[in-house]
Design a protein around this motif. Structure first.
Motif, PDB file in Angstrom:
ATOM      1  N   MET A 252       0.938  -1.321   0.065  1.00 20.86           N
ATOM      2  CA  MET A 252       0.119   0.080  -0.048  1.00 20.86           C
ATOM      3  C   MET A 252       1.189   1.239  -0.002  1.00 20.86           C
ATOM      4  N   SER A 253       1.919   1.092   0.557  1.00 21.12           N
ATOM      5  CA  SER A 253       2.971   2.446   0.761  1.00 21.12           C
ATOM      6  C   SER A 253       3.356   2.658  -0.684  1.00 21.12           C
ATOM      7  N   GLU A 254       3.735   1.500  -1.494  1.00 22.28           N
ATOM      8  CA  GLU A 254       4.039   1.992  -2.920  1.00 22.28           C
ATOM      9  C   GLU A 254       3.077   2.478  -3.492  1.00 22.28           C
ATOM     10  N   TYR A 255       1.865   2.268  -3.387  1.00 25.78           N
ATOM     11  CA  TYR A 255       0.708   2.811  -4.100  1.00 25.78           C
ATOM     12  C   TYR A 255       0.834   4.438  -3.744  1.00 25.78           C
ATOM     13  N   PHE A 256       0.896   4.820  -2.480  1.00 25.79           N
ATOM     14  CA  PHE A 256       0.966   6.132  -2.342  1.00 25.79           C
ATOM     15  C   PHE A 256       2.121   6.931  -2.743  1.00 25.79           C
ATOM     16  N   ALA A 257       3.319   6.327  -2.719  1.00 30.96           N
ATOM     17  CA  ALA A 257       4.492   6.751  -3.115  1.00 30.96           C
ATOM     18  C   ALA A 257       4.533   7.110  -4.588  1.00 30.96           C
ATOM     19  N   ALA A 258       3.682   6.409  -5.459  1.00 34.21           N
ATOM     20  CA  ALA A 258       3.550   6.880  -6.787  1.00 34.21           C
ATOM     21  C   ALA A 258       3.057   8.271  -7.021  1.00 34.21           C
ATOM     22  N   TYR A 259       1.837   8.049  -6.297  1.00 35.79           N
ATOM     23  CA  TYR A 259       1.061   9.450  -6.032  1.00 35.79           C
ATOM     24  C   TYR A 259       1.965  10.834  -5.454  1.00 35.79           C
ATOM     25  N   ALA A 260       3.011  10.518  -4.586  1.00 31.32           N
ATOM     26  CA  ALA A 260       3.768  11.345  -4.013  1.00 31.32           C
ATOM     27  C   ALA A 260       4.662  11.864  -5.027  1.00 31.32           C
ATOM     28  N   VAL A 261       5.104  11.403  -5.816  1.00 29.58           N
ATOM     29  CA  VAL A 261       6.061  11.741  -7.126  1.00 29.58           C
ATOM     30  C   VAL A 261       5.262  12.724  -7.929  1.00 29.58           C
ATOM     31  N   VAL A 262       3.784  12.351  -8.260  1.00 25.87           N
ATOM     32  CA  VAL A 262       3.119  13.262  -8.972  1.00 25.87           C
ATOM     33  C   VAL A 262       2.745  14.528  -8.252  1.00 25.87           C
ATOM     34  N   GLY A 263       2.538  14.235  -6.718  1.00 26.51           N
ATOM     35  CA  GLY A 263       2.316  15.570  -6.018  1.00 26.51           C
ATOM     36  C   GLY A 263       3.735  16.365  -5.925  1.00 26.51           C
ATOM     37  N   LEU A 264       4.685  15.861  -5.691  1.00 25.84           N
ATOM     38  CA  LEU A 264       5.984  16.715  -5.853  1.00 25.84           C
ATOM     39  C   LEU A 264       6.259  17.289  -6.933  1.00 25.84           C
ATOM     40  N   ALA A 265       5.836  16.726  -8.250  1.00 24.45           N
ATOM     41  CA  ALA A 265       5.955  17.506  -9.387  1.00 24.45           C
ATOM     42  C   ALA A 265       5.009  18.572  -9.653  1.00 24.45           C
ATOM     43  N   LEU A 266       3.792  18.275  -9.080  1.00 24.27           N
ATOM     44  CA  LEU A 266       3.096  19.709  -9.252  1.00 24.27           C
ATOM     45  C   LEU A 266       3.460  20.724  -8.386  1.00 24.27           C
ATOM     46  N   LEU A 267       3.971  20.380  -7.210  1.00 22.91           N
ATOM     47  CA  LEU A 267       4.292  21.453  -6.259  1.00 22.91           C
ATOM     48  C   LEU A 267       5.631  21.800  -6.802  1.00 22.91           C
ATOM     49  N   ILE A 268       6.578  21.479  -7.598  1.00 21.30           N
ATOM     50  CA  ILE A 268       7.706  22.204  -7.893  1.00 21.30           C
ATOM     51  C   ILE A 268       7.125  22.951  -9.324  1.00 21.30           C
ATOM     52  N   GLY A 269       6.345  22.632 -10.088  1.00 20.15           N
ATOM     53  CA  GLY A 269       5.725  23.271 -10.914  1.00 20.15           C
ATOM     54  C   GLY A 269       4.729  24.603 -10.570  1.00 20.15           C
ATOM     55  N   VAL A 270       4.158  24.522  -9.678  1.00 18.57           N
ATOM     56  CA  VAL A 270       3.435  25.780  -9.014  1.00 18.57           C
ATOM     57  C   VAL A 270       4.340  26.575  -8.330  1.00 18.57           C
ATOM     58  N   LEU A 271       5.456  25.962  -7.774  1.00 15.94           N
ATOM     59  CA  LEU A 271       6.554  26.913  -7.181  1.00 15.94           C
ATOM     60  C   LEU A 271       7.365  27.589  -8.161  1.00 15.94           C
ATOM     61  N   PHE A 272       7.717  27.170  -9.362  1.00 16.33           N
ATOM     62  CA  PHE A 272       8.238  27.413 -10.437  1.00 16.33           C
ATOM     63  C   PHE A 272       7.439  28.741 -10.986  1.00 16.33           C
ATOM     64  N   VAL A 273       6.282  28.448 -11.350  1.00 15.52           N
ATOM     65  CA  VAL A 273       5.308  29.541 -12.001  1.00 15.52           C
ATOM     66  C   VAL A 273       5.324  30.637 -10.780  1.00 15.52           C
ATOM     67  N   THR A 274       5.183  30.272  -9.680  1.00 12.37           N
ATOM     68  CA  THR A 274       4.890  31.374  -8.665  1.00 12.37           C
ATOM     69  C   THR A 274       6.167  32.384  -8.713  1.00 12.37           C
ATOM     70  N   VAL A 275       7.416  31.779  -8.723  1.00 14.60           N
ATOM     71  CA  VAL A 275       8.498  32.386  -8.453  1.00 14.60           C
ATOM     72  C   VAL A 275       8.906  33.122  -9.598  1.00 14.60           C
ATOM     73  N   ALA A 276       8.618  32.701 -10.855  1.00 10.26           N
ATOM     74  CA  ALA A 276       8.691  33.372 -12.196  1.00 10.26           C
ATOM     75  C   ALA A 276       7.887  34.680 -12.217  1.00 10.26           C
ATOM     76  N   LEU A 277       6.593  34.273 -12.122  1.00  6.80           N
ATOM     77  CA  LEU A 277       5.651  35.512 -12.131  1.00  6.80           C
ATOM     78  C   LEU A 277       5.817  36.557 -11.029  1.00  6.80           C
ATOM     79  N   THR A 278       6.415  36.276  -9.946  1.00  2.00           N
ATOM     80  CA  THR A 278       6.554  37.315  -8.839  1.00  2.00           C
ATOM     81  C   THR A 278       8.088  37.857  -8.984  1.00  2.00           C
ATOM     82  N   ALA A 279       8.982  37.395  -9.681  1.00  2.00           N
ATOM     83  CA  ALA A 279      10.287  37.862 -10.210  1.00  2.00           C
ATOM     84  C   ALA A 279       9.999  38.953 -11.555  1.00  2.00           C
ATOM     85  N   ASN A 280       9.065  38.420 -12.271  1.00  2.00           N
ATOM     86  CA  ASN A 280       8.828  39.654 -13.293  1.00  2.00           C
ATOM     87  C   ASN A 280       7.956  40.613 -12.890  1.00  2.00           C
TER      88      ASN A 280
END
Length: 123
Positions: free
Chosen positions: A1-29
């Motif tokens: 079961m932990s492997e099942y949630f680990a796969a979603y954790a990678v997707v969540g981490l990628a989403l978090l990095i994407g949102v953080l990247f867009v937020t930093v880029a727009l704020t710097a602009n």
């Protein structure tokens, strides 16, 4: 079961990095851009030509009908291309041919109905 949630954790981490990247880029602009609005910069841009009339243009409803017909035939083409690839494979000849004639029949009936209702006549 932990492997099942680990796969979603990678997707969540990628989403978090994407949102953080867009937020930093727009704020710097927003912080680094020069902000000096003038009257010319605030006018509507029309390909280098001085704007004429209002910025809101009225479009006749007939354009939407033609746009809708374009979408219908574009989707038709999207379905026909894979059909042509499967049709050449052994064992799919007669069944795929009948299915495609049914599909094209539905499109033809819709087009005939629109033509009978007078939708396709340009005023």
């Amino acid at each position: 079961m932990s492997e099942y949630f680990a796969a979603y954790a990678v997707v969540g981490l990628a989403l978090l990095i994407g949102v953080l990247f867009v937020t930093v880029a727009l704020t710097a602009n927003r912080l680094l851009r020069p902000n000096q609005p003038t009257r010319e910069k605030l006018t509507t841009y029309e390909c280098g030509v001085d704007p004429v009339g209002e910025g809101w243009a009225h479009t006749h409803v007939r354009y939407y009908v033609y746009a809708f017909l374009y979408v219908v035939f574009a989707v038709d083409a999207v379905f026909l291309f894979p059909w042509a690839l499967v049709f050449a494979a052994p064992g799919f000849g007669a069944i795929t041919l009948v299915e495609m004639f049914v599909f094209i029949g539905f499109i033809a009936v819709g087009l005939l109905y629109a033509w009978r209702k007078g939708v396709l006549t340009w005023v």
